[in-house]
Design a protein around this motif. Structure first.
Motif, PDB file in Angstrom:
ATOM      1  N   ILE A 143      52.894  35.221  39.826  1.00 19.06           N
ATOM      2  CA  ILE A 143      52.103  34.821  40.254  1.00 19.06           C
ATOM      3  C   ILE A 143      52.121  34.897  41.884  1.00 19.06           C
ATOM      4  CG2 ILE A 143      51.432  32.411  41.204  1.00 19.06           C
ATOM      5  CD1 ILE A 143      52.851  30.963  38.496  1.00 19.06           C
ATOM      6  N   ARG A 144      53.211  34.902  42.109  1.00 12.90           N
ATOM      7  CA  ARG A 144      53.022  36.127  43.717  1.00 12.90           C
ATOM      8  C   ARG A 144      52.553  36.915  43.897  1.00 12.90           C
ATOM      9  NH1 ARG A 144      55.671  33.128  47.487  1.00 12.90           N
ATOM     10  NH2 ARG A 144      56.184  35.103  48.360  1.00 12.90           N
ATOM     11  N   ALA A 145      52.328  38.295  42.655  1.00 10.94           N
ATOM     12  CA  ALA A 145      52.554  39.241  42.728  1.00 10.94           C
ATOM     13  C   ALA A 145      50.626  39.876  42.613  1.00 10.94           C
ATOM     14  CB  ALA A 145      52.836  39.807  41.921  1.00 10.94           C
ATOM     15  N   ILE A 146      49.799  38.719  42.913  1.00 15.77           N
ATOM     16  CA  ILE A 146      48.865  38.836  41.833  1.00 15.77           C
ATOM     17  C   ILE A 146      47.759  38.231  42.892  1.00 15.77           C
ATOM     18  CG2 ILE A 146      49.320  39.003  40.059  1.00 15.77           C
ATOM     19  CD1 ILE A 146      48.082  36.301  38.936  1.00 15.77           C
ATOM     20  N   ARG A 147      46.337  38.575  42.945  1.00 13.17           N
ATOM     21  CA  ARG A 147      45.161  37.677  43.809  1.00 13.17           C
ATOM     22  C   ARG A 147      44.613  37.306  42.974  1.00 13.17           C
ATOM     23  NH1 ARG A 147      44.486  39.702  48.665  1.00 13.17           N
ATOM     24  NH2 ARG A 147      42.782  39.428  48.615  1.00 13.17           N
ATOM     25  N   LEU A 148      43.834  36.027  43.443  1.00 11.38           N
ATOM     26  CA  LEU A 148      43.007  34.816  42.332  1.00 11.38           C
ATOM     27  C   LEU A 148      41.856  36.296  42.354  1.00 11.38           C
ATOM     28  CD1 LEU A 148      42.382  32.289  41.128  1.00 11.38           C
ATOM     29  CD2 LEU A 148      41.428  31.522  42.987  1.00 11.38           C
ATOM     30  N   ASP A 149      41.325  36.562  43.256  1.00 14.11           N
ATOM     31  CA  ASP A 149      40.167  37.576  43.153  1.00 14.11           C
ATOM     32  C   ASP A 149      40.336  38.548  41.846  1.00 14.11           C
ATOM     33  OD1 ASP A 149      39.983  36.162  45.975  1.00 14.11           O
ATOM     34  OD2 ASP A 149      39.535  37.574  46.981  1.00 14.11           O
ATOM     35  N   ASP A 150      41.587  39.078  42.304  1.00 15.51           N
ATOM     36  CA  ASP A 150      41.410  39.545  41.142  1.00 15.51           C
ATOM     37  C   ASP A 150      41.096  39.543  39.573  1.00 15.51           C
ATOM     38  OD1 ASP A 150      41.683  42.084  42.781  1.00 15.51           O
ATOM     39  OD2 ASP A 150      43.819  41.862  42.644  1.00 15.51           O
ATOM     40  N   ALA A 151      42.666  37.809  39.878  1.00 19.63           N
ATOM     41  CA  ALA A 151      42.568  37.140  37.997  1.00 19.63           C
ATOM     42  C   ALA A 151      40.826  36.962  37.480  1.00 19.63           C
ATOM     43  CB  ALA A 151      43.333  36.627  38.567  1.00 19.63           C
ATOM     44  N   VAL A 152      40.565  36.637  38.782  1.00 16.08           N
ATOM     45  CA  VAL A 152      39.044  35.871  38.490  1.00 16.08           C
ATOM     46  C   VAL A 152      38.282  36.750  38.132  1.00 16.08           C
ATOM     47  CG1 VAL A 152      36.142  34.724  39.124  1.00 16.08           C
ATOM     48  CG2 VAL A 152      38.734  34.341  39.874  1.00 16.08           C
ATOM     49  N   GLU A 153      38.175  37.848  38.080  1.00 15.12           N
ATOM     50  CA  GLU A 153      37.221  39.532  37.504  1.00 15.12           C
ATOM     51  C   GLU A 153      37.812  39.523  36.673  1.00 15.12           C
ATOM     52  OE1 GLU A 153      36.933  42.492  40.712  1.00 15.12           O
ATOM     53  OE2 GLU A 153      36.597  41.631  42.229  1.00 15.12           O
ATOM     54  N   LEU A 154      38.919  39.618  36.523  1.00 19.65           N
ATOM     55  CA  LEU A 154      39.599  40.035  34.889  1.00 19.65           C
ATOM     56  C   LEU A 154      38.943  39.218  34.377  1.00 19.65           C
ATOM     57  CD1 LEU A 154      43.125  41.493  36.437  1.00 19.65           C
ATOM     58  CD2 LEU A 154      41.662  43.092  34.817  1.00 19.65           C
ATOM     59  N   ALA A 155      39.284  37.985  34.250  1.00 18.14           N
ATOM     60  CA  ALA A 155      38.679  37.257  33.404  1.00 18.14           C
ATOM     61  C   ALA A 155      37.209  36.782  32.920  1.00 18.14           C
ATOM     62  CB  ALA A 155      38.906  35.558  33.316  1.00 18.14           C
ATOM     63  N   ALA A 156      36.577  37.717  33.993  1.00 18.33           N
ATOM     64  CA  ALA A 156      35.119  37.189  33.171  1.00 18.33           C
ATOM     65  C   ALA A 156      35.544  38.791  32.588  1.00 18.33           C
ATOM     66  CB  ALA A 156      34.170  37.630  34.972  1.00 18.33           C
ATOM     67  N   GLN A 157      35.420  39.730  33.158  1.00 18.79           N
ATOM     68  CA  GLN A 157      35.470  40.964  32.485  1.00 18.79           C
ATOM     69  C   GLN A 157      35.554  40.696  30.870  1.00 18.79           C
ATOM     70  OE1 GLN A 157      36.220  43.939  34.032  1.00 18.79           O
ATOM     71  NE2 GLN A 157      36.876  45.684  32.218  1.00 18.79           N
ATOM     72  N   ALA A 158      37.693  40.209  30.442  1.00 17.87           N
ATOM     73  CA  ALA A 158      37.739  40.193  29.304  1.00 17.87           C
ATOM     74  C   ALA A 158      36.975  38.891  28.410  1.00 17.87           C
ATOM     75  CB  ALA A 158      39.053  38.316  29.388  1.00 17.87           C
ATOM     76  N   LEU A 159      35.754  38.029  29.131  1.00 20.28           N
ATOM     77  CA  LEU A 159      35.065  37.717  27.952  1.00 20.28           C
ATOM     78  C   LEU A 159      33.882  38.043  28.112  1.00 20.28           C
ATOM     79  CD1 LEU A 159      34.642  34.017  30.635  1.00 20.28           C
ATOM     80  CD2 LEU A 159      36.327  34.126  28.652  1.00 20.28           C
ATOM     81  N   THR A 160      33.471  39.842  28.011  1.00 22.93           N
ATOM     82  CA  THR A 160      32.254  40.073  27.406  1.00 22.93           C
ATOM     83  C   THR A 160      33.280  41.320  26.632  1.00 22.93           C
ATOM     84  OG1 THR A 160      33.341  41.910  28.755  1.00 22.93           O
ATOM     85  CG2 THR A 160      31.853  40.327  29.854  1.00 22.93           C
ATOM     86  N   LEU A 161      34.897  40.858  26.312  1.00 21.96           N
ATOM     87  CA  LEU A 161      35.425  41.814  25.082  1.00 21.96           C
ATOM     88  C   LEU A 161      35.206  41.698  23.949  1.00 21.96           C
ATOM     89  CD1 LEU A 161      38.114  43.349  27.727  1.00 21.96           C
ATOM     90  CD2 LEU A 161      35.814  44.017  27.364  1.00 21.96           C
ATOM     91  N   THR A 162      36.070  41.881  23.328  1.00 20.58           N
ATOM     92  CA  THR A 162      36.255  41.643  21.404  1.00 20.58           C
ATOM     93  C   THR A 162      36.994  41.649  20.774  1.00 20.58           C
ATOM     94  OG1 THR A 162      35.615  43.946  21.031  1.00 20.58           O
ATOM     95  CG2 THR A 162      34.010  43.094  21.125  1.00 20.58           C
ATOM     96  N   SER A 163      37.821  42.179  21.868  1.00 20.81           N
ATOM     97  CA  SER A 163      39.011  41.824  21.510  1.00 20.81           C
ATOM     98  C   SER A 163      40.468  41.625  22.459  1.00 20.81           C
ATOM     99  CB  SER A 163      39.901  43.373  20.576  1.00 20.81           C
ATOM    100  OG  SER A 163      40.356  44.242  21.207  1.00 20.81           O
ATOM    101  N   GLY A 164      41.692  41.108  21.746  1.00 16.40           N
ATOM    102  CA  GLY A 164      43.010  40.821  22.965  1.00 16.40           C
ATOM    103  C   GLY A 164      43.301  42.398  23.450  1.00 16.40           C
ATOM    104  N   SER A 165      43.937  42.756  22.470  1.00 10.69           N
ATOM    105  CA  SER A 165      43.752  44.349  23.060  1.00 10.69           C
ATOM    106  C   SER A 165      43.534  44.768  24.113  1.00 10.69           C
ATOM    107  CB  SER A 165      44.132  44.939  21.724  1.00 10.69           C
ATOM    108  OG  SER A 165      43.287  45.671  21.276  1.00 10.69           O
ATOM    109  N   GLN A 166      41.849  45.510  24.025  1.00 13.28           N
ATOM    110  CA  GLN A 166      40.747  45.294  25.096  1.00 13.28           C
ATOM    111  C   GLN A 166      41.256  44.251  26.468  1.00 13.28           C
ATOM    112  OE1 GLN A 166      36.961  44.915  24.096  1.00 13.28           O
ATOM    113  NE2 GLN A 166      37.343  46.800  21.903  1.00 13.28           N
ATOM    114  N   VAL A 167      41.685  43.287  26.311  1.00  9.76           N
ATOM    115  CA  VAL A 167      41.878  42.766  27.234  1.00  9.76           C
ATOM    116  C   VAL A 167      43.267  42.932  27.687  1.00  9.76           C
ATOM    117  CG1 VAL A 167      41.963  40.818  27.734  1.00  9.76           C
ATOM    118  CG2 VAL A 167      40.605  40.656  26.321  1.00  9.76           C
TER     119      VAL A 167
END
Ligand code: PEP
Ligand code: MG
Length: 591
Positions: A542-566
């Motif tokens: 938690i202390r190593a990540i930025r919320l901004d990055d996490a939010v962007e990654l999560a939004a991108q993850a929702l457009t993908l088709t598999s867990g391995s891509q995430v």
């Protein structure tokens, strides 16, 4: 390379690396005489049995007191459970009946009863509860040893730097070892959640279990390395392997020191967003570890731990267990999940019919609402314990709002009865639901209007969403918590909670996986509850990540088709930060 070098692969039961000399612990099974007892001797045989129970109870009590002084009350609790088993009237009376009716020796009658009991536990489709068989065997062994007039095994003769290699090791034996002489354990049987493993973890003894043949093949006195991270035992390691593990052990000790120095640091992201880190606890004794590892509350207390015996505990027994936890954690909150029996959990303690699909059957809240006396006793125990701090009630397996309404009715009745009886309690505990059934996730917006908080139970939500049984090895590759379908549901739950201004946390196992934690935080889940041992490392993530990055990654993850891509996009974007936070073993090692 040394020809006698051998690696044994098992289950990593307690982390760390131990290097020492093997002590192969021979299991001495006390004899069970099969002869018949003369009718005139039956009364004496019955007395011999009850005397043995008393003596063993005295000895367990002494062990408990000593363990309490040396290791604290959390470990001592395990011996409380053993004392309860020894005091089980049903076991005692059934044994006495067999002695009288079949003219069997006390040993044979008791062994028969215990075999039936162990078989019952072994059939339970729940790893944790199945592992309680170790406690039953421990008790059986001690009573049989007492009856045969023998002494307990020779673990007293240990030298320093010892690695104990055993086919099986009883919880009481491990607890008596302490850390002075013993460096690690290798046990041929059992799983990571047996009490023996739990004690090993509490004692910080690196342990590998399930090695199958190690105790038959490793000779006493030979050098052994226990790799409690990977679940591998190296017997007679050649010099390069030894060198590698010595340096690895030094690295881990440094890491532990660092983590312990950083324990009090806040759980915030680089851009200063607070993430609440709580503990899941399955047993009352885990509460101390939760606190010392920096838990900011108990995110989920599974109450099934109280149902290990033959009979269901009464309100008072439950009250005492909950109060211990609530008091220890006060003023931080403790979320007590009401009984989640059925499915894969201990349905034998209630009268249930066989089902074709137990996971979709009579389980969790469904059982509670159908057995209101059982449910009300638990609710009363929680409302009473809430006086000692901050307790919240969490309902499992909820699939429609009607269940919440009916549960509220039982809570109101319980509070009214306590008030009428003049019993101290709190009637205003927050009420939340586990979101672990897709219907609840999909209608989270309506649920959010009717409850005080959500807790995502992704262990079940994943299995129900993907139609993949969480306990079937053949389909384990399909069980993917990062599957975008699951992530869409989680997003819906987080958004609904936010719109209604109620907290949404997660208590499923995926929260302790660093890549998944990033995505969860990005989806808006800012309260993570994991096992006490996993807290320090997760805080580093938690202390190593930025919320901004996490939010962007999560939004991108929702457009993908598999867990391995995430997983791949998380690795590409912040893999380095995750690796710094949670260093893994260097590549190209000797293993
Ligand atoms: C879950 O389903 O995610 C959960 C935490 O509950 P359990 O593992 O006890 O079913
Ligand atoms: Mg669940």
């Amino acid at each position: 390379m040394n020809p006698s070098y051998h690696r044994y692969t098992g289950v990593a039961a307690s982390p760390g690396i131990a290097i020492g000399k093997a002590f192969t612990h021979a299991e001495v099974r006390p004899s069970v005489p099969q002869r018949r007892v003369a009718s005139a001797r039956v009364e004496a045989e019955r007395t011999r049995f009850t005397d043995a129970l008393v003596s063993v109870a005295e000895s367990v009590r002494r062990t408990r007191d000593r363990v309490d002084i040396e290791h604290g009350p959390d470990l001592a609790q395990i011996f409380e459970a053993q004392l309860a088993m020894l005091a089980d009237v049903e076991v005692r009376d059934r044994t006495l009946d067999i002695i009288s009716e079949r003219l069997w020796t006390a040993e044979r009658a008791f062994a028969e009863i215990m075999a039936g009991l162990c078989a019952k536990f072994e059939q339970i489709d729940n790893e944790y509860l199945r592992a309680r068989v170790g406690d039953l065997r421990d008790i059986e062994q001690q009573v049989l040893t007492q009856l045969s007039g023998g002494a307990l095994s020779g673990l007293q003769t240990l030298r320093s730097n010892t690695i104990i290699i055993a086919r099986d090791l009883m919880p009481s034996e491990v607890a008596q070892l302490g850390r002075r002489l013993v460096m690690g354990l290798v046990i041929d049987v059992g799983g990571a959640t047996s009490h023996t493993s739990i004690i090993a973890r509490s004692l910080g003894l690196p342990t590998v279990v399930g090695t199958e043949s190690a105790s038959r093949r490793i000779k006493s006195g030979s050098r052994v390395i226990v790799d409690g991270e990977e679940g591998v035992v190296h017997a007679l390691p050649p010099a390069p392997v030894l060198r590698y593990f010595r340096s690895e052990r030094r690295r881990q000790l440094r890491r532990e020191r660092e983590l312990s120095e950083r324990r009090s640091l806040p759980s915030v992201t680089v851009d200063d967003v607070k993430i609440q880190l709580c503990a899941n606890i399955d047993l009352p004794q885990e509460i101390d570890l939760a606190i010392s590892n920096g838990a900011e509350g108990v995110g989920m207390c599974r109450t099934e731990f109280l149902y290990l015996g033959q009979r269901l505990p009464d309100e008072q027994q439950q009250y005492e267990a909950y109060r211990t936890i609530v008091e220890a954690m006060a003023p931080q909150p403790v979320v007590i999940r009401t009984l989640d029996l059925g499915g894969d959990k201990l349905s034998h303690s209630i009268d249930s019919l066989p089902e074709a699909n137990p996971m979709l059957g009579w389980r969790g809240i469904r059982i509670c609402l159908d057995t209101p006396d059982l449910f009300k006793a638990q609710i009363k125990a929680i409302l009473r314990a809430a006086v000692a701090g901050q307790a919240r009630i969490l309902l499992p397996m909820v699939s429609n709002l009607d269940e919440v309404e009916r549960a509220r009715g039982v809570i109101a009745e319980a509070a009214a009865e306590l008030a009428a009886a003049g019993v101290e309690h709190r009637a205003d505990c927050d009420l939340g639901v586990m979101i672990e059934v897709p219907s609840a996730a999909i209608t989270a917006r309506q649920f959010a209007q009717n409850v005080d908080f959500f807790s995502l139970g992704t262990n079940d939500l994943v299995q129900y969403t993907l139609a993949v049984d969480r306990g079937t090895a053949r389909v384990a590759n399909l069980y993917d918590p990062l599957h975008p379908a699951v992530l869409h549901l989680i997003k819906q739950v987080a958004d609904s909670a936010q719109a209604a201004d109620i907290p949404a946390g997660i208590c499923g196992e995926m929260a302790s996986d660093p890549e998944a934690a990033v995505i969860l935080i990005g989806l808006g889940i800012l309260q993570l509850s994991v096992s006490p041992m996993a807290i320090p490392e997760l805080k580093e993530v938690i202390r190593a990540i930025r919320l901004d990055d996490a939010v962007e990654l999560a939004a991108q993850a929702l457009t993908l088709t598999s867990g391995s891509q995430v997983r791949q996009i998380v690795q590409e974007r912040i893999g380095e930060a995750l690796h710094m936070a949670r260093p893994r073993r260097p590549e190209g090692d000797i293993r």
